[in-house]
Design a protein around this motif. Structure first.
Motif, PDB file in Angstrom:
ATOM      1  N   CYS A 194       0.775  -1.155  -0.449  1.00 29.32           N
ATOM      2  CA  CYS A 194       0.234  -0.093  -0.236  1.00 29.32           C
ATOM      3  C   CYS A 194       1.222   1.238   0.055  1.00 29.32           C
ATOM      4  O   CYS A 194       0.282   2.225  -0.537  1.00 29.32           O
ATOM      5  CB  CYS A 194      -1.002   0.048   1.123  1.00 29.32           C
ATOM      6  N   SER A 195       2.103   1.609   0.657  1.00 31.65           N
ATOM      7  CA  SER A 195       3.325   2.546   0.067  1.00 31.65           C
ATOM      8  C   SER A 195       3.152   2.735  -1.091  1.00 31.65           C
ATOM      9  O   SER A 195       3.744   3.744  -1.275  1.00 31.65           O
ATOM     10  CB  SER A 195       4.436   1.828   1.340  1.00 31.65           C
ATOM     11  N   LYS A 196       2.677   2.230  -1.695  1.00 29.88           N
ATOM     12  CA  LYS A 196       3.364   1.893  -3.026  1.00 29.88           C
ATOM     13  C   LYS A 196       2.511   2.463  -3.875  1.00 29.88           C
ATOM     14  O   LYS A 196       2.618   2.907  -5.542  1.00 29.88           O
ATOM     15  CB  LYS A 196       4.082   1.281  -3.935  1.00 29.88           C
ATOM     16  N   LEU A 197       0.758   3.150  -3.892  1.00 31.94           N
ATOM     17  CA  LEU A 197       0.057   3.566  -3.903  1.00 31.94           C
ATOM     18  C   LEU A 197      -0.146   5.055  -4.521  1.00 31.94           C
ATOM     19  O   LEU A 197      -0.716   4.988  -4.825  1.00 31.94           O
ATOM     20  CB  LEU A 197      -1.549   2.989  -3.404  1.00 31.94           C
ATOM     21  N   ASP A 198       1.010   5.417  -4.190  1.00 30.62           N
ATOM     22  CA  ASP A 198       0.880   7.207  -4.484  1.00 30.62           C
ATOM     23  C   ASP A 198       0.402   8.044  -5.381  1.00 30.62           C
ATOM     24  O   ASP A 198       1.242   7.121  -6.148  1.00 30.62           O
ATOM     25  CB  ASP A 198       2.319   8.096  -3.745  1.00 30.62           C
ATOM     26  N   GLY A 199      -0.789   8.073  -5.488  1.00 28.74           N
ATOM     27  CA  GLY A 199      -1.432   8.904  -6.989  1.00 28.74           C
ATOM     28  C   GLY A 199      -1.804   8.161  -7.734  1.00 28.74           C
ATOM     29  O   GLY A 199      -2.114   8.502  -8.921  1.00 28.74           O
TER      30      GLY A 199
ATOM     31  N   ARG B 224      -4.675  -6.233   3.861  1.00 28.09           N
ATOM     32  CA  ARG B 224      -5.838  -6.470   4.769  1.00 28.09           C
ATOM     33  C   ARG B 224      -5.851  -4.959   5.500  1.00 28.09           C
ATOM     34  O   ARG B 224      -5.000  -4.096   6.050  1.00 28.09           O
ATOM     35  CB  ARG B 224      -4.462  -7.909   5.544  1.00 28.09           C
ATOM     36  N   VAL B 225      -7.025  -5.377   5.557  1.00 25.97           N
ATOM     37  CA  VAL B 225      -7.908  -3.668   5.899  1.00 25.97           C
ATOM     38  C   VAL B 225      -7.502  -3.424   7.041  1.00 25.97           C
ATOM     39  O   VAL B 225      -7.555  -2.768   7.640  1.00 25.97           O
ATOM     40  CB  VAL B 225      -9.231  -3.434   5.852  1.00 25.97           C
ATOM     41  N   GLN B 226      -7.591  -4.789   8.004  1.00 25.08           N
ATOM     42  CA  GLN B 226      -7.651  -4.266   9.486  1.00 25.08           C
ATOM     43  C   GLN B 226      -6.360  -4.002  10.092  1.00 25.08           C
ATOM     44  O   GLN B 226      -6.370  -3.821  11.129  1.00 25.08           O
ATOM     45  CB  GLN B 226      -7.487  -5.946  10.096  1.00 25.08           C
ATOM     46  N   THR B 227      -5.295  -4.193   9.066  1.00 26.95           N
ATOM     47  CA  THR B 227      -4.172  -3.163   9.641  1.00 26.95           C
ATOM     48  C   THR B 227      -4.078  -2.295   9.859  1.00 26.95           C
ATOM     49  O   THR B 227      -3.372  -1.524  10.761  1.00 26.95           O
ATOM     50  CB  THR B 227      -3.395  -3.758   8.257  1.00 26.95           C
ATOM     51  N   TYR B 228      -4.785  -1.657   8.828  1.00 24.24           N
ATOM     52  CA  TYR B 228      -5.478   0.326   8.563  1.00 24.24           C
ATOM     53  C   TYR B 228      -6.213   0.419   9.048  1.00 24.24           C
ATOM     54  O   TYR B 228      -6.424   1.611  10.647  1.00 24.24           O
ATOM     55  CB  TYR B 228      -5.362   0.146   7.458  1.00 24.24           C
ATOM     56  N   LEU B 229      -7.721  -0.937   9.764  1.00 29.48           N
ATOM     57  CA  LEU B 229      -8.365  -0.186  11.011  1.00 29.48           C
ATOM     58  C   LEU B 229      -9.238  -1.139  11.868  1.00 29.48           C
ATOM     59  O   LEU B 229     -10.410  -1.965  11.619  1.00 29.48           O
ATOM     60  CB  LEU B 229      -9.631   0.164   9.908  1.00 29.48           C
ATOM     61  N   PRO B 230      -8.130  -1.885  12.363  1.00 31.20           N
ATOM     62  CA  PRO B 230      -8.257  -3.168  13.281  1.00 31.20           C
ATOM     63  C   PRO B 230      -9.911  -2.698  14.332  1.00 31.20           C
ATOM     64  O   PRO B 230     -10.098  -1.369  14.428  1.00 31.20           O
ATOM     65  CB  PRO B 230      -7.347  -2.653  14.016  1.00 31.20           C
TER      66      PRO B 230
ATOM     67  N   TYR C 279     -14.614   5.869   2.601  1.00 29.67           N
ATOM     68  CA  TYR C 279     -13.160   5.441   3.588  1.00 29.67           C
ATOM     69  C   TYR C 279     -12.531   4.579   4.024  1.00 29.67           C
ATOM     70  O   TYR C 279     -11.069   5.620   4.410  1.00 29.67           O
ATOM     71  CB  TYR C 279     -14.806   4.581   4.396  1.00 29.67           C
ATOM     72  N   VAL C 280     -12.232   3.560   3.906  1.00 30.38           N
ATOM     73  CA  VAL C 280     -11.079   2.361   3.343  1.00 30.38           C
ATOM     74  C   VAL C 280     -10.067   3.576   2.791  1.00 30.38           C
ATOM     75  O   VAL C 280      -9.215   3.133   3.273  1.00 30.38           O
ATOM     76  CB  VAL C 280     -11.690   1.459   3.076  1.00 30.38           C
ATOM     77  N   GLY C 281     -10.296   3.663   1.755  1.00 28.29           N
ATOM     78  CA  GLY C 281      -9.035   4.008   0.872  1.00 28.29           C
ATOM     79  C   GLY C 281      -8.400   5.355   1.300  1.00 28.29           C
ATOM     80  O   GLY C 281      -7.377   5.128   1.553  1.00 28.29           O
ATOM     81  N   ALA C 282      -9.541   6.092   2.051  1.00 31.05           N
ATOM     82  CA  ALA C 282      -8.906   7.545   2.864  1.00 31.05           C
ATOM     83  C   ALA C 282      -7.773   7.190   3.813  1.00 31.05           C
ATOM     84  O   ALA C 282      -7.030   7.688   4.311  1.00 31.05           O
ATOM     85  CB  ALA C 282     -10.379   8.333   2.963  1.00 31.05           C
ATOM     86  N   LYS C 283      -8.221   5.856   4.455  1.00 28.45           N
ATOM     87  CA  LYS C 283      -7.580   5.659   5.587  1.00 28.45           C
ATOM     88  C   LYS C 283      -6.788   5.373   5.943  1.00 28.45           C
ATOM     89  O   LYS C 283      -5.592   5.680   6.650  1.00 28.45           O
ATOM     90  CB  LYS C 283      -8.598   4.560   6.553  1.00 28.45           C
ATOM     91  N   ILE C 284      -6.727   3.932   4.492  1.00 27.78           N
ATOM     92  CA  ILE C 284      -4.880   3.974   4.261  1.00 27.78           C
ATOM     93  C   ILE C 284      -3.825   4.788   3.518  1.00 27.78           C
ATOM     94  O   ILE C 284      -2.484   4.956   3.954  1.00 27.78           O
ATOM     95  CB  ILE C 284      -5.045   2.814   2.930  1.00 27.78           C
ATOM     96  N   ALA C 285      -4.515   5.578   2.768  1.00 24.02           N
ATOM     97  CA  ALA C 285      -3.891   6.415   2.063  1.00 24.02           C
ATOM     98  C   ALA C 285      -3.865   7.682   3.889  1.00 24.02           C
ATOM     99  O   ALA C 285      -1.896   8.027   3.310  1.00 24.02           O
ATOM    100  CB  ALA C 285      -5.124   7.537   1.723  1.00 24.02           C
ATOM    101  N   GLU C 286      -4.164   8.277   4.097  1.00 29.56           N
ATOM    102  CA  GLU C 286      -3.983   8.668   5.418  1.00 29.56           C
ATOM    103  C   GLU C 286      -3.012   8.366   6.258  1.00 29.56           C
ATOM    104  O   GLU C 286      -1.991   9.018   6.672  1.00 29.56           O
ATOM    105  CB  GLU C 286      -5.149   9.410   6.815  1.00 29.56           C
ATOM    106  N   LYS C 287      -2.732   6.717   6.860  1.00 27.37           N
ATOM    107  CA  LYS C 287      -2.194   5.968   7.812  1.00 27.37           C
ATOM    108  C   LYS C 287      -0.431   6.404   6.358  1.00 27.37           C
ATOM    109  O   LYS C 287       0.213   5.940   7.256  1.00 27.37           O
ATOM    110  CB  LYS C 287      -2.219   4.538   7.701  1.00 27.37           C
ATOM    111  N   GLU C 288      -0.199   5.864   5.227  1.00 24.51           N
ATOM    112  CA  GLU C 288       0.658   5.625   4.445  1.00 24.51           C
ATOM    113  C   GLU C 288       0.801   6.966   3.789  1.00 24.51           C
ATOM    114  O   GLU C 288       2.498   7.203   3.398  1.00 24.51           O
ATOM    115  CB  GLU C 288       0.099   4.875   3.216  1.00 24.51           C
ATOM    116  N   GLY C 289       0.453   8.229   4.158  1.00 25.79           N
ATOM    117  CA  GLY C 289       1.410   9.826   3.631  1.00 25.79           C
ATOM    118  C   GLY C 289       1.356   9.614   2.150  1.00 25.79           C
ATOM    119  O   GLY C 289       2.301  10.786   2.306  1.00 25.79           O
TER     120      GLY C 289
END
Length: 338
Positions: A133-138, A209-215, A152-162
């Motif tokens: 997921c860290s490689k998803l920028d852009g 996994r989503v649970q990594t970002y949203l337990p 919501y899930v995509g945004a939370k992943i993006a937030e945590k990965e910066g």
């Protein structure tokens, strides 16, 4: 206050809710329509139909199937269906603020140690280096609608990965799958019974996994009209009672393995009538097993997760900033956790 881990909280909450829901609630053979998606995570309703739990509670249930969450919320508000299980969306929250809808319980949730939603990358993106997921920028992220749970899930992943993502609303789950397989979008998150066969085909790749970002993420909730929640309490209690029994049996067979292989096989037979029903049983069975996620015992509701979702929708301007948890949730029917 004694701190509980999520598993213990769900068990204790489920026991308390089951006790409350066990009170007599005879709805006098009332006909109701129940919304669902053809996902394994909606099995509480399917099992309750198949085992007669709705009928035993005085309810004649017609299942009505949808392809996305927001149309289901609209159908509740309009009275086209009476109860439903789906993810929280911006549309649902806005209807709740208008006094049309209430969340009354919890359904599927992410739990440590159980495969939940999987984050997928298209083969084209993966081959280009998107291996986590860290490689998803852009990159582009698939949605059904703007303001859906996928958003919501995509945004939370993006937030945590910066990182930043480009969101692509495609209206239906099937359309998102097609876009991911063809490389028209780069990534998406989806429940395991859909994700794992796609991964096995080689068309897409598992990158997290989503649970990594949203337990503890409360993936789906049980909801109804505000009128049903406030004025049809007997029917609403009867619905939750039956749904909770279906969820308990599903968890016992598919997660806790209480009945061994025979119980799993029997449960697959029931679920197959609704999930992958167009496929032979032998082909559908692995996907149904792959889709196993715990459904909250007693329909217990993780209010901390729901509140986090609400606050994100507000922060993004997808719902009115003044909407409150009281607008969205009627917490009188089930145990709350979180």
């Amino acid at each position: 206050m004694i701190a509980l881990n999520r598993r213990k909280a769900l068990i204790l909450g489920g026991a308390a809710a089951a006790s409350a829901l066990a009170a007599p609630a005879i709805a006098q053979n009332k006909t109701i329509k129940v919304g669902a998606l053809r996902f394994t995570s909606h099995s509480g309703s399917f099992v309750a139909v198949e085992k007669g739990y709705f009928a035993d509670s005085g309810l004649d249930v017609e299942l009505v199937f949808f392809e996305a969450a927001q149309p289901m919320a609209v159908a509740i508000a309009s009275g086209d269906i009476d109860y439903a299980v789906t993810a929280i969306s911006g549309g649902l929250i806005s209807l709740a603020q208008k006094g049309a809808i209430k969340v009354i319980g919890g359904a599927a949730s992410e739990e440590d140690g159980i495969d939940g939603q999987i984050i997928l990358a298209s083969d084209a993106a993966y081959q280009a280096g998107v291996t986590d997921c860290s490689k998803l920028d852009g990159k582009s992220w698939g949605l059904t609608q703007t303001g859906s749970s996928f958003h919501y899930v995509g945004a939370k992943i993006a937030e945590k990965e910066g990182i930043s993502l480009s969101y692509k609303p495609l209206q239906k789950v099937g359309a998102v799958i097609g876009a991911l397989k063809s490389g028209q979008i780069d990534a998406w998150n989806i429940v395991p019974h859909i994700a794992k066969p796609l991964i096995a085909s080689g068309a897409v790749h598992d990158i997290g996994r989503v649970q990594t970002y949203l337990p503890g993420y409360q993936l789906t909730t049980v909801f109804t009209s505000t009128k049903n929640a406030s004025e049809e309490k007997e029917t609403t209690q009867a619905f939750l009672n039956a749904f909770s029994k279906g969820a308990h049996d599903y968890n016992a067979a598919m997660i806790d393995a209480e009945g061994g292989d025979a119980a799993v096989d029997a449960m697959i037979d029931m679920i197959h009538k609704y999930v992958y029903a167009d496929q032979p049983r032998e082909k559908a069975a692995p996907s149904i097993v792959n889709g196993t996620m715990r459904i909250n015992e007693g329909a217990a509701l993780n209010v901390a997760s729901v509140e986090d979702q609400l606050e994100w929708f507000k922060s993004e301007g997808l719902v009115d900033a003044s909407v409150s948890m009281g607008d969205l949730v009627d917490a009188s029917y089930v145990e709350t956790i979180g």
